[in-house]
Design a protein around this motif. Structure first.
Motif, PDB file in Angstrom:
ATOM      1  N   THR A  42       0.835  -1.203   0.000  1.00  7.23           N
ATOM      2  CA  THR A  42       0.000   0.000   0.000  1.00  7.23           C
ATOM      3  C   THR A  42       0.866   1.249   0.000  1.00  7.23           C
ATOM      4  N   VAL A  43       1.947   1.223   0.766  1.00 13.75           N
ATOM      5  CA  VAL A  43       2.868   2.368   0.783  1.00 13.75           C
ATOM      6  C   VAL A  43       3.437   2.589  -0.612  1.00 13.75           C
ATOM      7  N   LEU A  44       3.863   1.515  -1.259  1.00 10.95           N
ATOM      8  CA  LEU A  44       4.448   1.647  -2.593  1.00 10.95           C
ATOM      9  C   LEU A  44       3.403   2.029  -3.636  1.00 10.95           C
ATOM     10  N   ARG A  45       2.199   1.464  -3.544  1.00  8.60           N
ATOM     11  CA  ARG A  45       1.130   1.802  -4.479  1.00  8.60           C
ATOM     12  C   ARG A  45       0.720   3.262  -4.331  1.00  8.60           C
ATOM     13  N   GLY A  46       0.724   3.769  -3.131  1.00  6.44           N
ATOM     14  CA  GLY A  46       0.360   5.162  -2.899  1.00  6.44           C
ATOM     15  C   GLY A  46       1.469   6.137  -3.228  1.00  6.44           C
ATOM     16  N   SER A  47       2.657   5.622  -3.502  1.00  4.85           N
ATOM     17  CA  SER A  47       3.811   6.476  -3.781  1.00  4.85           C
ATOM     18  C   SER A  47       4.308   6.305  -5.205  1.00  4.85           C
ATOM     19  N   MET A  48       3.424   6.076  -6.138  1.00  2.00           N
ATOM     20  CA  MET A  48       3.840   5.813  -7.512  1.00  2.00           C
ATOM     21  C   MET A  48       4.553   7.000  -8.162  1.00  2.00           C
ATOM     22  N   LEU A  49       4.097   8.219  -7.917  1.00  2.00           N
ATOM     23  CA  LEU A  49       4.751   9.387  -8.517  1.00  2.00           C
ATOM     24  C   LEU A  49       6.209   9.499  -8.071  1.00  2.00           C
ATOM     25  N   PRO A  50       6.517   9.456  -6.778  1.00  2.00           N
ATOM     26  CA  PRO A  50       7.926   9.539  -6.387  1.00  2.00           C
ATOM     27  C   PRO A  50       8.753   8.367  -6.904  1.00  2.00           C
ATOM     28  N   ILE A  51       8.178   7.167  -6.959  1.00  2.00           N
ATOM     29  CA  ILE A  51       8.918   6.015  -7.465  1.00  2.00           C
ATOM     30  C   ILE A  51       9.257   6.214  -8.934  1.00  2.00           C
ATOM     31  N   VAL A  52       8.307   6.692  -9.709  1.00  2.00           N
ATOM     32  CA  VAL A  52       8.541   6.933 -11.132  1.00  2.00           C
ATOM     33  C   VAL A  52       9.603   8.016 -11.323  1.00  2.00           C
ATOM     34  N   VAL A  53       9.565   9.055 -10.505  1.00  2.00           N
ATOM     35  CA  VAL A  53      10.568  10.123 -10.610  1.00  2.00           C
ATOM     36  C   VAL A  53      11.959   9.582 -10.268  1.00  2.00           C
TER      37      VAL A  53
END
Length: 103
Positions: free
Chosen positions: A31-42
């Motif tokens: 859930t943490v990773l799914r909710g943080s997709m924008l920072p992960i992509v950046v």
């Protein structure tokens, strides 16, 4: 702090608020990773850009910065009395959250 109250909406702020349930609830790493997709992509986009344009060493330095900030967040959370699970989720979520501070 008990485990069931550590990883909650108030503890980890996610970019995509829709992935969290209403009220306080335990949050998994997915859930943490799914909710943080924008920072992960950046983070991954910048790493891929510098890997192909500049040098693979620059991408390794970026990965090292992410790891260093994650370890620092984990250590600070453990010293304040959080569980290891809570510290891990909070450290990863914190790095992803703070890295997007100007966006």
């Amino acid at each position: 702090m008990t485990d069931e109250h550590c990883v909650t909406r108030d503890h980890i702020e996610l970019w995509n608020k829709r992935v969290l349930p209403d009220g306080l609830a335990s949050v998994g790493l997915g859930t943490v990773l799914r909710g943080s997709m924008l920072p992960i992509v950046v983070w991954l986009g910048v790493a891929a850009f510098v890997y192909f344009i500049y040098n693979p060493v620059v991408a390794a330095v970026e990965g090292g910065l992410f790891l260093a900030f994650s370890l620092l967040g984990f250590t600070l959370r453990r010293r304040s009395g959080h569980s290891a699970k809570c510290s891990l989720y909070g450290a990863i979520g914190g790095v992803l959250d703070k890295s997007m501070a100007g966006i």
